[in-house]
Design an enzyme around this catalytic site. Structure first.
Site, PDB file in Angstrom:
ATOM      1  N   LEU A   1      28.457  20.588 -25.751  1.00 35.94           N
ATOM      2  CA  LEU A   1      29.156  20.026 -26.918  1.00 35.94           C
ATOM      3  C   LEU A   1      29.855  18.730 -26.531  1.00 35.94           C
ATOM      4  O   LEU A   1      30.555  18.674 -25.516  1.00 35.94           O
ATOM      5  CB  LEU A   1      30.212  21.019 -27.432  1.00 35.94           C
ATOM      6  CG  LEU A   1      31.068  20.515 -28.598  1.00 35.94           C
ATOM      7  CD1 LEU A   1      30.319  20.654 -29.927  1.00 35.94           C
ATOM      8  CD2 LEU A   1      32.396  21.264 -28.699  1.00 35.94           C
TER       9      LEU A   1
ATOM     10  N   HIS B   1      52.327  21.623 -35.552  1.00 35.65           N
ATOM     11  CA  HIS B   1      51.381  20.950 -34.645  1.00 35.65           C
ATOM     12  C   HIS B   1      51.098  21.828 -33.429  1.00 35.65           C
ATOM     13  O   HIS B   1      49.961  21.954 -32.996  1.00 35.65           O
ATOM     14  CB  HIS B   1      51.930  19.589 -34.195  1.00 35.65           C
ATOM     15  CG  HIS B   1      52.188  18.644 -35.333  1.00 35.65           C
ATOM     16  ND1 HIS B   1      51.253  18.417 -36.325  1.00 35.65           N
ATOM     17  CD2 HIS B   1      53.255  17.867 -35.659  1.00 35.65           C
ATOM     18  CE1 HIS B   1      51.742  17.547 -37.195  1.00 35.65           C
ATOM     19  NE2 HIS B   1      52.960  17.203 -36.824  1.00 35.65           N
TER      20      HIS B   1
ATOM     21  N   ASP C   1      44.254  19.194 -41.255  1.00 27.05           N
ATOM     22  CA  ASP C   1      45.438  18.845 -42.045  1.00 27.05           C
ATOM     23  C   ASP C   1      46.230  20.093 -42.439  1.00 27.05           C
ATOM     24  O   ASP C   1      45.663  21.180 -42.584  1.00 27.05           O
ATOM     25  CB  ASP C   1      44.989  18.084 -43.308  1.00 27.05           C
ATOM     26  CG  ASP C   1      46.129  17.302 -43.929  1.00 27.05           C
ATOM     27  OD1 ASP C   1      47.179  17.119 -43.280  1.00 27.05           O
ATOM     28  OD2 ASP C   1      45.975  16.880 -45.100  1.00 27.05           O
TER      29      ASP C   1
HETATM   30  C1  IPE Z   1      47.833  17.250 -39.753  1.00 26.18           C
HETATM   31  O1  IPE Z   1      48.867  17.936 -40.348  1.00 26.18           O
HETATM   32  C2  IPE Z   1      48.182  16.702 -38.397  1.00 26.18           C
HETATM   33  C3  IPE Z   1      48.260  15.236 -38.333  1.00 26.18           C
HETATM   34  C4  IPE Z   1      48.080  14.412 -39.322  1.00 26.18           C
HETATM   35  C5  IPE Z   1      48.576  14.669 -37.043  1.00 26.18           C
HETATM   36  P1  IPE Z   1      50.032  17.195 -41.120  1.00 26.18           P
HETATM   37  O2  IPE Z   1      51.097  16.858 -40.139  1.00 26.18           O
HETATM   38  O3  IPE Z   1      49.506  16.037 -41.902  1.00 26.18           O
HETATM   39  O4  IPE Z   1      50.547  18.327 -42.098  1.00 26.18           O
HETATM   40  P2  IPE Z   1      50.912  18.188 -43.624  1.00 26.18           P
HETATM   41  O5  IPE Z   1      49.735  17.579 -44.305  1.00 26.18           O
HETATM   42  O6  IPE Z   1      52.110  17.305 -43.698  1.00 26.18           O
HETATM   43  O7  IPE Z   1      51.179  19.575 -44.067  1.00 26.18           O
HETATM   44  C1  IPE Z   2      44.859  12.645 -42.025  1.00 25.49           C
HETATM   45  O1  IPE Z   2      45.908  13.483 -42.397  1.00 25.49           O
HETATM   46  C2  IPE Z   2      44.983  12.264 -40.591  1.00 25.49           C
HETATM   47  C3  IPE Z   2      44.791  13.339 -39.633  1.00 25.49           C
HETATM   48  C4  IPE Z   2      44.470  14.571 -39.888  1.00 25.49           C
HETATM   49  C5  IPE Z   2      44.947  12.960 -38.260  1.00 25.49           C
HETATM   50  P1  IPE Z   2      47.237  12.907 -43.065  1.00 25.49           P
HETATM   51  O2  IPE Z   2      48.066  14.074 -43.410  1.00 25.49           O
HETATM   52  O3  IPE Z   2      47.822  11.877 -42.190  1.00 25.49           O
HETATM   53  O4  IPE Z   2      46.661  12.179 -44.354  1.00 25.49           O
HETATM   54  P2  IPE Z   2      47.295  11.942 -45.785  1.00 25.49           P
HETATM   55  O5  IPE Z   2      48.643  11.304 -45.561  1.00 25.49           O
HETATM   56  O6  IPE Z   2      47.413  13.270 -46.454  1.00 25.49           O
HETATM   57  O7  IPE Z   2      46.318  11.048 -46.466  1.00 25.49           O
HETATM   58 MG    MG Z   3      48.739  15.872 -43.769  1.00 22.99          MG
END
Ligand code: IPE
Ligand code: IPE
Ligand code: MG
Length: 254
Positions: free
Chosen positions: A143, A49, A32
């Protein structure tokens, strides 16, 4: 493992004071913070990403080197469809390009790919790439890399309930073992360690069943900054936990 690989593992583990006997067999990661990482740099979320791929590379390599047997990465949740269309499309494209670029090399390193989640809702090219990447023969598997894609723990549990009903299991046949045989993670041991990056303290619909007794490691590091040392620090944290499973710690006292 050849003697050079053994030496690499020994050096890696000893540099973090890790006990080779207590490396978690299965680590699950909620990757995240990509969006915030990009926004902090005045960039579009998609840039985050793209930069998260290097972290995946680093973590997979470190998992192989340190002797972790299963690594599950939460890459796309069912709730992530709620994001803007261009972000969702970019994530799907990134998945395909990364698979195409990395899979041969990963297979050579003994990494076998697997997925959990409802792949049927993914774009056709993603689905096809995933199927082909998952069906690749791997010599000596070091793995199992499990990508959670279009994954939702509640969905997975409902699917398992449907499986139980469809197979006409009798009430007395339903227990933890039979139920688990209908989960997406059938045959995979539960994660002992769950890591979430970016400072969020929640599990966002991830592996509700399988994390029942996992240790949780939360770090404020944003996913694109997450590297080998963060992964090994999480294992260090794990090794300092007292896992009691509802019992009492073993002591010499009677
Ligand atoms: C995690 O990073 C990637 C996915 C959920 C696909 P985020 O895109 O959620 O990044 P933040 O949390 O908005 O910074
Ligand atoms: C969780 O991250 C999903 C992934 C990392 C793929 P999100 O960024 O989507 O989750 P929330 O919105 O913070 O709960
Ligand atoms: Mg996120």
């Amino acid at each position: 493992m050849n003697s050079e690989e053994k030496q690499i593992r020994q050096d890696l583990l000893s540099s973090f004071n890790l006990d080779p006997q207590c490396i978690p067999q299965h680590i699950a990661i909620i990757m995240d913070g990509n969006g915030r990482w990009a926004e902090n740099r005045g960039e579009n979320r998609i840039f985050g990403h793209l930069n998260g791929v290097e972290s995946v590379r680093s973590v997979v390599e470190t998992a192989v080197q340190s002797g972790v047997r299963y690594l599950t990465l939460y890459a796309f949740s069912t709730e992530n469809w709620n994001r803007p269309k261009d972000e969702v499309e970019a994530l799907m494209d990134l998945l395909v390009t990364t698979l195409v670029q990395e899979m041969d090399d990963l297979n050579k390193k003994g990494v076998r790919l697997n997925t959990i989640g409802d792949l049927s809702a993914l774009p056709d090219n993603c689905n096809n790439q995933l199927k082909s990447a998952c069906s690749k023969e791997v010599g000596e598997v070091r793995l199992d890399l499990i990508l959670a894609l279009n994954y939702s723990a509640k969905w997975e549990i409902i699917q398992a309930v449907k499986g139980v009903v469809r197979n006409n299991l009798k009430i007395e046949e339903i227990n933890t073992d039979t139920f688990e045989s209908f989960l997406q993670t059938k045959g995979i041991p539960d994660p002992e360690l769950m890591i979430r990056t970016s400072g969020e303290h929640r599990i966002s619909n991830f592996m509700l069943w399988q994390l029942a007794y996992a240790e949780f490691h939360f770090t404020s590091v944003l996913w694109p900054d997450f590297r080998k040392e963060h992964f090994l620090t999480a294992i260090q944290d794990f090794q300092n936990r007292e896992r009691r499973f509802g019992g009492l710690l073993q002591t010499n006292d009677k």
